[in-house]
Scaffold this motif. Structure first.
Motif, PDB file in Angstrom:
ATOM      1  N   TRP A   1      -5.527  -1.724  11.552  1.00  0.00           N
ATOM      2  CA  TRP A   1      -6.701  -1.140  12.202  1.00  0.00           C
ATOM      3  C   TRP A   1      -7.706  -0.703  11.148  1.00  0.00           C
ATOM      4  CZ3 TRP A   1      -8.908   3.803  11.963  1.00  0.00           C
ATOM      5  CH2 TRP A   1      -9.871   4.085  12.941  1.00  0.00           C
ATOM      6  N   LYS A   2      -8.979  -0.726  11.498  1.00  0.00           N
ATOM      7  CA  LYS A   2     -10.020  -0.141  10.661  1.00  0.00           C
ATOM      8  C   LYS A   2     -11.062   0.495  11.571  1.00  0.00           C
ATOM      9  CE  LYS A   2     -12.297  -4.654  10.103  1.00  0.00           C
ATOM     10  NZ  LYS A   2     -12.807  -5.636   9.115  1.00  0.00           N
ATOM     11  N   GLU A   3     -11.903   1.330  11.006  1.00  0.00           N
ATOM     12  CA  GLU A   3     -12.836   2.100  11.839  1.00  0.00           C
ATOM     13  C   GLU A   3     -13.874   1.233  12.516  1.00  0.00           C
ATOM     14  OE1 GLU A   3     -14.498   5.740  10.812  1.00  0.00           O
ATOM     15  OE2 GLU A   3     -12.760   6.502   9.761  1.00  0.00           O
ATOM     16  N   GLU A   4     -14.297   0.179  11.867  1.00  0.00           N
ATOM     17  CA  GLU A   4     -15.313  -0.689  12.462  1.00  0.00           C
ATOM     18  C   GLU A   4     -14.904  -2.148  12.321  1.00  0.00           C
ATOM     19  OE1 GLU A   4     -19.259   0.023  11.162  1.00  0.00           O
ATOM     20  OE2 GLU A   4     -19.253   2.142  11.712  1.00  0.00           O
ATOM     21  N   PHE A   5     -15.113  -2.902  13.396  1.00  0.00           N
ATOM     22  CA  PHE A   5     -14.848  -4.331  13.415  1.00  0.00           C
ATOM     23  C   PHE A   5     -16.158  -5.070  13.647  1.00  0.00           C
ATOM     24  CE2 PHE A   5     -10.830  -2.415  14.647  1.00  0.00           C
ATOM     25  CZ  PHE A   5      -9.880  -3.185  13.969  1.00  0.00           C
ATOM     26  N   THR A   6     -16.270  -6.243  13.078  1.00  0.00           N
ATOM     27  CA  THR A   6     -17.449  -7.064  13.347  1.00  0.00           C
ATOM     28  C   THR A   6     -17.375  -7.621  14.758  1.00  0.00           C
ATOM     29  OG1 THR A   6     -16.439  -9.125  12.590  1.00  0.00           O
ATOM     30  CG2 THR A   6     -17.526  -7.747  10.927  1.00  0.00           C
ATOM     31  N   LYS A   7     -18.495  -8.143  15.228  1.00  0.00           N
ATOM     32  CA  LYS A   7     -18.528  -8.766  16.541  1.00  0.00           C
ATOM     33  C   LYS A   7     -17.510  -9.891  16.637  1.00  0.00           C
ATOM     34  CE  LYS A   7     -21.725 -11.210  19.643  1.00  0.00           C
ATOM     35  NZ  LYS A   7     -23.133 -11.665  19.804  1.00  0.00           N
ATOM     36  N   GLU A   8     -17.432 -10.693  15.577  1.00  0.00           N
ATOM     37  CA  GLU A   8     -16.504 -11.819  15.570  1.00  0.00           C
ATOM     38  C   GLU A   8     -15.055 -11.342  15.589  1.00  0.00           C
ATOM     39  OE1 GLU A   8     -20.394 -12.909  14.611  1.00  0.00           O
ATOM     40  OE2 GLU A   8     -19.135 -11.451  13.531  1.00  0.00           O
ATOM     41  N   GLU A   9     -14.769 -10.279  14.877  1.00  0.00           N
ATOM     42  CA  GLU A   9     -13.411  -9.732  14.862  1.00  0.00           C
ATOM     43  C   GLU A   9     -13.027  -9.177  16.224  1.00  0.00           C
ATOM     44  OE1 GLU A   9     -12.943  -8.275  10.201  1.00  0.00           O
ATOM     45  OE2 GLU A   9     -13.980  -6.995  11.653  1.00  0.00           O
ATOM     46  N   MET A  10     -13.969  -8.504  16.884  1.00  0.00           N
ATOM     47  CA  MET A  10     -13.700  -7.979  18.221  1.00  0.00           C
ATOM     48  C   MET A  10     -13.403  -9.105  19.197  1.00  0.00           C
ATOM     49  SD  MET A  10     -13.804  -4.588  18.433  1.00  0.00           S
ATOM     50  CE  MET A  10     -14.246  -4.199  20.127  1.00  0.00           C
ATOM     51  N   LEU A  11     -14.164 -10.176  19.111  1.00  0.00           N
ATOM     52  CA  LEU A  11     -13.930 -11.321  19.983  1.00  0.00           C
ATOM     53  C   LEU A  11     -12.557 -11.934  19.728  1.00  0.00           C
ATOM     54  CD1 LEU A  11     -17.449 -13.003  19.904  1.00  0.00           C
ATOM     55  CD2 LEU A  11     -16.301 -12.094  21.934  1.00  0.00           C
TER      56      LEU A  11
ATOM     57  N   ASP B   1      -0.990  -9.000  47.443  1.00  0.00           N
ATOM     58  CA  ASP B   1      -2.277  -9.310  46.818  1.00  0.00           C
ATOM     59  C   ASP B   1      -2.819  -8.127  46.015  1.00  0.00           C
ATOM     60  OD1 ASP B   1      -2.694  -7.673  48.986  1.00  0.00           O
ATOM     61  OD2 ASP B   1      -4.475  -8.732  49.726  1.00  0.00           O
ATOM     62  N   GLY B   2      -1.930  -7.184  45.696  1.00  0.00           N
ATOM     63  CA  GLY B   2      -2.352  -5.981  44.984  1.00  0.00           C
ATOM     64  C   GLY B   2      -2.666  -6.237  43.516  1.00  0.00           C
ATOM     65  N   LEU B   3      -3.372  -5.280  42.913  1.00  0.00           N
ATOM     66  CA  LEU B   3      -3.789  -5.384  41.526  1.00  0.00           C
ATOM     67  C   LEU B   3      -3.061  -4.362  40.663  1.00  0.00           C
ATOM     68  CD1 LEU B   3      -7.654  -5.708  42.014  1.00  0.00           C
ATOM     69  CD2 LEU B   3      -6.038  -7.551  41.497  1.00  0.00           C
ATOM     70  N   VAL B   4      -2.853  -4.715  39.396  1.00  0.00           N
ATOM     71  CA  VAL B   4      -2.223  -3.815  38.428  1.00  0.00           C
ATOM     72  C   VAL B   4      -3.204  -3.571  37.279  1.00  0.00           C
ATOM     73  CG1 VAL B   4      -0.327  -3.461  36.811  1.00  0.00           C
ATOM     74  CG2 VAL B   4       0.092  -4.615  39.003  1.00  0.00           C
ATOM     75  N   PHE B   5      -3.469  -2.302  37.009  1.00  0.00           N
ATOM     76  CA  PHE B   5      -4.313  -1.884  35.888  1.00  0.00           C
ATOM     77  C   PHE B   5      -3.423  -1.155  34.880  1.00  0.00           C
ATOM     78  CE2 PHE B   5      -6.868  -1.995  39.698  1.00  0.00           C
ATOM     79  CZ  PHE B   5      -8.115  -2.479  39.313  1.00  0.00           C
ATOM     80  N   VAL B   6      -3.435  -1.595  33.636  1.00  0.00           N
ATOM     81  CA  VAL B   6      -2.633  -0.933  32.600  1.00  0.00           C
ATOM     82  C   VAL B   6      -3.561  -0.401  31.518  1.00  0.00           C
ATOM     83  CG1 VAL B   6      -0.808  -1.149  30.885  1.00  0.00           C
ATOM     84  CG2 VAL B   6      -0.652  -2.430  33.035  1.00  0.00           C
ATOM     85  N   ASP B   7      -3.617   0.907  31.414  1.00  0.00           N
ATOM     86  CA  ASP B   7      -4.280   1.563  30.289  1.00  0.00           C
ATOM     87  C   ASP B   7      -3.168   1.928  29.307  1.00  0.00           C
ATOM     88  OD1 ASP B   7      -5.729   3.037  28.497  1.00  0.00           O
ATOM     89  OD2 ASP B   7      -6.228   4.658  29.875  1.00  0.00           O
ATOM     90  N   PRO B   8      -3.012   1.194  28.200  1.00  0.00           N
ATOM     91  CA  PRO B   8      -1.889   1.447  27.290  1.00  0.00           C
ATOM     92  C   PRO B   8      -2.122   2.686  26.430  1.00  0.00           C
ATOM     93  CG  PRO B   8      -3.259  -0.296  26.414  1.00  0.00           C
ATOM     94  CD  PRO B   8      -3.859   0.079  27.748  1.00  0.00           C
ATOM     95  N   ALA B   9      -2.185   3.824  27.084  1.00  0.00           N
ATOM     96  CA  ALA B   9      -2.562   5.083  26.437  1.00  0.00           C
ATOM     97  C   ALA B   9      -1.468   5.537  25.474  1.00  0.00           C
ATOM     98  CB  ALA B   9      -2.811   6.150  27.502  1.00  0.00           C
ATOM     99  N   MET B  10      -1.641   5.222  24.203  1.00  0.00           N
ATOM    100  CA  MET B  10      -0.597   5.555  23.228  1.00  0.00           C
ATOM    101  C   MET B  10      -1.138   5.835  21.831  1.00  0.00           C
ATOM    102  SD  MET B  10       1.071   1.756  22.721  1.00  0.00           S
ATOM    103  CE  MET B  10       0.004   0.336  22.355  1.00  0.00           C
ATOM    104  N   ALA B  11      -2.435   5.580  21.593  1.00  0.00           N
ATOM    105  CA  ALA B  11      -2.947   5.730  20.238  1.00  0.00           C
ATOM    106  C   ALA B  11      -4.469   5.794  20.246  1.00  0.00           C
ATOM    107  CB  ALA B  11      -2.488   4.549  19.377  1.00  0.00           C
ATOM    108  N   ASP B  12      -5.026   6.330  19.151  1.00  0.00           N
ATOM    109  CA  ASP B  12      -6.479   6.346  18.978  1.00  0.00           C
ATOM    110  C   ASP B  12      -6.785   6.685  17.518  1.00  0.00           C
ATOM    111  OD1 ASP B  12      -9.109   6.067  19.656  1.00  0.00           O
ATOM    112  OD2 ASP B  12      -9.191   7.772  21.033  1.00  0.00           O
ATOM    113  N   HIS B  13      -7.954   6.309  17.072  1.00  0.00           N
ATOM    114  CA  HIS B  13      -8.402   6.617  15.716  1.00  0.00           C
ATOM    115  C   HIS B  13      -7.383   6.197  14.651  1.00  0.00           C
ATOM    116  CE1 HIS B  13     -11.671   8.753  17.614  1.00  0.00           C
ATOM    117  NE2 HIS B  13     -10.829   9.540  18.231  1.00  0.00           N
ATOM    118  N   GLY B  14      -6.725   5.069  14.880  1.00  0.00           N
ATOM    119  CA  GLY B  14      -5.811   4.514  13.885  1.00  0.00           C
ATOM    120  C   GLY B  14      -4.424   5.090  13.864  1.00  0.00           C
ATOM    121  N   GLU B  15      -4.088   5.968  14.804  1.00  0.00           N
ATOM    122  CA  GLU B  15      -2.776   6.615  14.793  1.00  0.00           C
ATOM    123  C   GLU B  15      -2.170   6.657  16.193  1.00  0.00           C
ATOM    124  OE1 GLU B  15      -3.228  10.511  13.194  1.00  0.00           O
ATOM    125  OE2 GLU B  15      -3.554   9.804  11.139  1.00  0.00           O
ATOM    126  N   PHE B  16      -0.825   6.611  16.231  1.00  0.00           N
ATOM    127  CA  PHE B  16      -0.122   6.803  17.490  1.00  0.00           C
ATOM    128  C   PHE B  16      -0.258   8.250  17.945  1.00  0.00           C
ATOM    129  CE2 PHE B  16       2.502   3.031  16.288  1.00  0.00           C
ATOM    130  CZ  PHE B  16       2.398   2.335  17.481  1.00  0.00           C
TER     131      PHE B  16
END
Length: 281
Positions: free
Chosen positions: A156-166, A104-119
């Motif tokens: 990727w772009k610096e800002e996404f609209t609310k609808e795009e995020m959804l 009944d365990g849980l798995v958390f995945v933080d796909p830590a591989m990129a930020d600010h538009g770059e790997f």
């Protein structure tokens, strides 16, 4: 006395620089949770802002560690993955999840591989596709917008609209068993937020924290680790996201103004706030 919660976190050790295991171990432990570690690699420093850092890949050690744990009968209530050193490690990590996680365990995945538009250094789209396979074992995945776009093969772009995020959060639900925690929403002025997307009923909740105008390495690890700790203590995904966002904000505020501290945030000084955050949310 209640049974001790035991978590395994799998990510690198950066010997200097506040990120990965040097964040996850103290933060998750501060929630009163027994935290075991499995280093994916050992680096002299983290990879942002430092040059000439050393890296020792520990891929060959992973199956032997798993075998020893099997012999000792060691199991975990949750497994939390962060920075994975190479695509080759993914299959070993899947084996560890299959064999060492309680039923009944849980798995958390933080796909830590990129930020600010770059790997991050050394990663590419092939790695992202492999990371997507690991995400599909997760009950909770915690990508930022850059990682989300690489997982989905979107620009990727610096800002996404609310609808795009959804839309992105909805598409990411194919990569999780339960919840997507999509970080980096900026559509609300002076706030930084995230979407908590429930795969089961396709519902979404926005969680916002006051934005602090400061950029630092390691804040994703601070957020993910406090989210894991909160969830394992029974908080709902939305509550855990609120706690993690606020804890990360406090850690950033503790760091602002120290020009010599650009390699991470002073999360240690925020740890006393965990008790109050758990009580207030």
């Amino acid at each position: 006395m209640s049974e001790t919660i035991k978590i395994l976190t799998i990510q690198d050790i950066s010997c200097y620089g506040q990120c990965s295991i040097t964040v996850a171990l103290p933060v998750v432990s501060a929630f009163g949770i027994e935290t075991a570690i499995l280093p994916s690699a050992v680096l002299s420093t983290h990879t942002s802002g430092f040059e000439g850092f050393t890296v020792r890949d520990l891929t060959e050690d992973l199956p032997e560690i798993r075998k020893h744990w099997e012999k000792e009968g060691i199991y975990f209530d949750a497994i939390y993955t962060g920075f994975i050193a190479s695509a080759d490690q993914m299959d070993y990590i899947k084996d560890i999840i299959d064999s060492r996680l309680k039923p009944d365990g849980l798995v958390f995945v933080d796909p830590a591989m990129a930020d600010h538009g770059e790997f991050y250094n050394g990663f590419d789209q092939e790695f992202a596709d492999k990371m997507g396979e690991l995400c599909k074992l997760g009950d909770y995945i915690l990508p930022n917008t850059t990682e989300a776009c690489y997982l989905l093969h979107k620009p990727w772009k610096e800002e996404f609209t609310k609808e795009e995020m959804l839309e992105i959060a909805s598409e990411l639900s194919d990569f999780t068993n339960k919840y997507v925690i999509l970080k980096g929403d900026t559509h609300k002025e002076n706030n930084l937020g995230m979407i908590v997307f429930n795969k089961e009923d396709s519902s979404a909740e926005f969680v916002f924290n006051e934005k602090v105008d400061y950029v630092s390495h390691g804040t994703g690890d601070v957020f993910a680790s406090s989210f894991v700790g909160s969830t394992m203590l029974g908080k709902s995904p939305t509550q855990a996201a609120k706690i993690a966002g606020e804890f990360t904000k406090i850690a950033i505020e503790k760091t602002v103004g120290d020009e010599n501290h650009k390699y991470g945030v002073k999360f240690e000084q925020a740890i006393p706030e965990i008790y109050h955050l758990l009580k207030s949310v």
